[in-house]
Design a protein around this motif. Structure first.
Motif, short mmCIF file in Angstrom:
data_model
loop_
_atom_site.label_atom_id
_atom_site.label_comp_id
_atom_site.label_asym_id
_atom_site.label_seq_id
_atom_site.Cartn_x
_atom_site.Cartn_y
_atom_site.Cartn_z
N ALA A 155 0.86 -1.07 -0.02
CA ALA A 155 0.03 0.17 -0.19
C ALA A 155 0.86 1.26 -0.07
CB ALA A 155 -0.96 -0.07 1.30
N ARG A 158 2.25 2.16 -3.44
CA ARG A 158 0.83 2.95 -4.35
C ARG A 158 1.00 4.45 -4.09
NH1 ARG A 158 -1.79 -0.09 -7.74
NH2 ARG A 158 -3.84 0.55 -7.39
N ARG A 200 -6.40 6.32 2.01
CA ARG A 200 -6.12 5.65 0.94
C ARG A 200 -5.12 4.47 1.12
NH1 ARG A 200 -2.40 7.50 -4.49
NH2 ARG A 200 -2.53 5.38 -5.38
N GLN A 202 -5.00 2.85 4.00
CA GLN A 202 -5.62 1.62 4.88
C GLN A 202 -6.46 1.15 3.65
OE1 GLN A 202 -7.30 4.44 7.61
NE2 GLN A 202 -6.28 3.23 9.24
N ALA A 203 -7.14 1.50 2.73
CA ALA A 203 -8.06 1.12 1.61
C ALA A 203 -7.05 0.23 1.07
CB ALA A 203 -8.72 2.18 0.94
N ASP A 204 -5.99 0.59 0.46
CA ASP A 204 -5.21 -0.25 -0.39
C ASP A 204 -4.61 -1.47 0.33
OD1 ASP A 204 -5.19 1.61 -2.67
OD2 ASP A 204 -3.62 2.82 -2.11
N ALA A 206 -6.16 -3.07 2.46
CA ALA A 206 -7.28 -3.88 2.55
C ALA A 206 -7.94 -4.85 1.34
CB ALA A 206 -8.69 -3.25 3.29
N SER A 207 -7.35 -4.15 0.39
CA SER A 207 -7.77 -4.40 -1.20
C SER A 207 -7.48 -5.80 -1.57
CB SER A 207 -7.27 -3.38 -2.05
OG SER A 207 -6.01 -3.63 -2.26
N ASP A 208 -8.19 -6.36 -2.53
CA ASP A 208 -7.92 -7.74 -3.04
C ASP A 208 -6.66 -7.63 -3.88
OD1 ASP A 208 -10.31 -8.67 -1.98
OD2 ASP A 208 -11.72 -8.46 -3.78
N GLU A 209 -6.50 -6.55 -4.52
CA GLU A 209 -5.23 -6.31 -5.32
C GLU A 209 -3.89 -6.49 -4.49
OE1 GLU A 209 -3.33 -3.16 -8.77
OE2 GLU A 209 -5.21 -2.60 -7.37
N ALA A 210 -3.95 -5.74 -3.18
CA ALA A 210 -2.81 -5.91 -2.35
C ALA A 210 -2.61 -7.58 -2.06
CB ALA A 210 -3.35 -5.32 -1.09
N ARG A 211 -3.68 -8.26 -1.60
CA ARG A 211 -3.48 -9.66 -1.38
C ARG A 211 -3.11 -10.44 -2.43
NH1 ARG A 211 -5.19 -10.52 3.58
NH2 ARG A 211 -6.53 -9.00 4.94
#
Length: 270
Positions: A155, A158, A200, A202-204, A206-211
């Motif tokens: 994150a 990003r 942003r 924190q949102a990144d 938690a994202s599926d893209e991060a995982r």
């Protein structure tokens, strides 16, 4: 390996239509590629296993480094270097002659030692001069806090602050799985690293893209046989553990000389 095998045509190979011959050649090439990849994976895993055995005997990490006159690095391992100029989890020129790939966990003490003691020297001596590129791979192995730290690092990237976050996270030794990398502390690290948009961040995280990105790095490492951190590839040659800085310097210089020789040979052959 299981799977169906195409049945052989009734006519001899010499009478096959051109399209069938081309398909056969493609299948052969594909099979050879699979076998080559399997050989690369096995060789890397055996090298790391051997290093692990020596580590257990000596009580400290063992190095697997290039010899004075090493054989050419395997093309399959060389190809793991992504060389993406826009990759925020990499530092150094995309066309640098040497690429060091690092599989690491933010909770790993030996990874921290490398980050604090060796990486700054490599940056000054090789990255800043255009010889070396360092590419990070998330390889969390110590549980939930490691996973969350990996997501946080991604994150941070990003917002083009991965390496700043990296330096904060490794800035001092931290006890594993004691809350040092819980949500509150990760946000504090992000602020210290200069990340402006915390929402942003924190949102990144938690994202599926991060995982998905973290999982892809892990799967790459596991496919190679990596089981502990840190693990490195220097132009396709492995080094295991936080070895002394001169071990990495020798590996980089050896790889740079080999790359220069290879380029000179290619140029002469044109």
């Amino acid at each position: 390996m299981t799977g169906s095998t195409p049945s052989s045509p009734a006519s001899p190979s010499s009478s096959r239509p051109p399209s069938a011959s081309r398909r056969s050649r493609r299948r052969t090439v594909a099979a050879l590629a699979v076998l080559a990849a399997a050989a690369v994976t096995a060789a890397f895993a055996l090298t790391l296993d051997d290093a692990d055995n020596r580590e257990e005997k000596a009580g400290e990490p063992a190095a697997v480094t290039a010899s004075a006159a090493p054989a050419p690095a395997d093309e399959g391992l060389l190809a793991l270097a992504r060389r993406d100029a826009s990759d925020p989890l990499a530092i150094g020129r995309a066309d640098a002659p040497v690429v060091l790939i690092e599989y690491s966990d933010f909770q790993c003490p030996f990874c921290g030692r490398f980050a604090r003691e060796t990486k700054p020297e490599l940056l000054r001596s090789y990255v800043d001069k255009g010889t070396l590129r360092i590419e990070w791979r998330n390889f969390p192995i110590f549980g939930e806090e490691s996973e969350q730290a990996a997501l946080a690092g991604w994150a941070a990237g990003r917002q083009n602050k991965f390496w700043e976050f990296h330096d904060v996270a490794y800035g001092k030794p931290r006890e594993r799985n004691t809350g040092a990398f819980d949500a509150e502390n990760l946000v504090a690290m992000a602020r210290e690293a200069g990340i402006a948009d915390i929402e942003r961040f924190q949102a990144d995280m938690a994202s599926d893209e991060a995982r998905g990105a973290v999982r892809a790095d892990q799967e790459e490492g596991y496919t190679l046989g990596v089981t502990s951190t840190p693990a490195f590839l220097v132009n396709g040659r492995p080094i295991l553990g936080a070895q002394p800085t001169d071990t990495f310097e020798e590996a980089v210089e050896t790889a740079a000389k080999a790359a220069k020789t290879a380029n000179t040979t290619k140029g002469a052959g044109r």
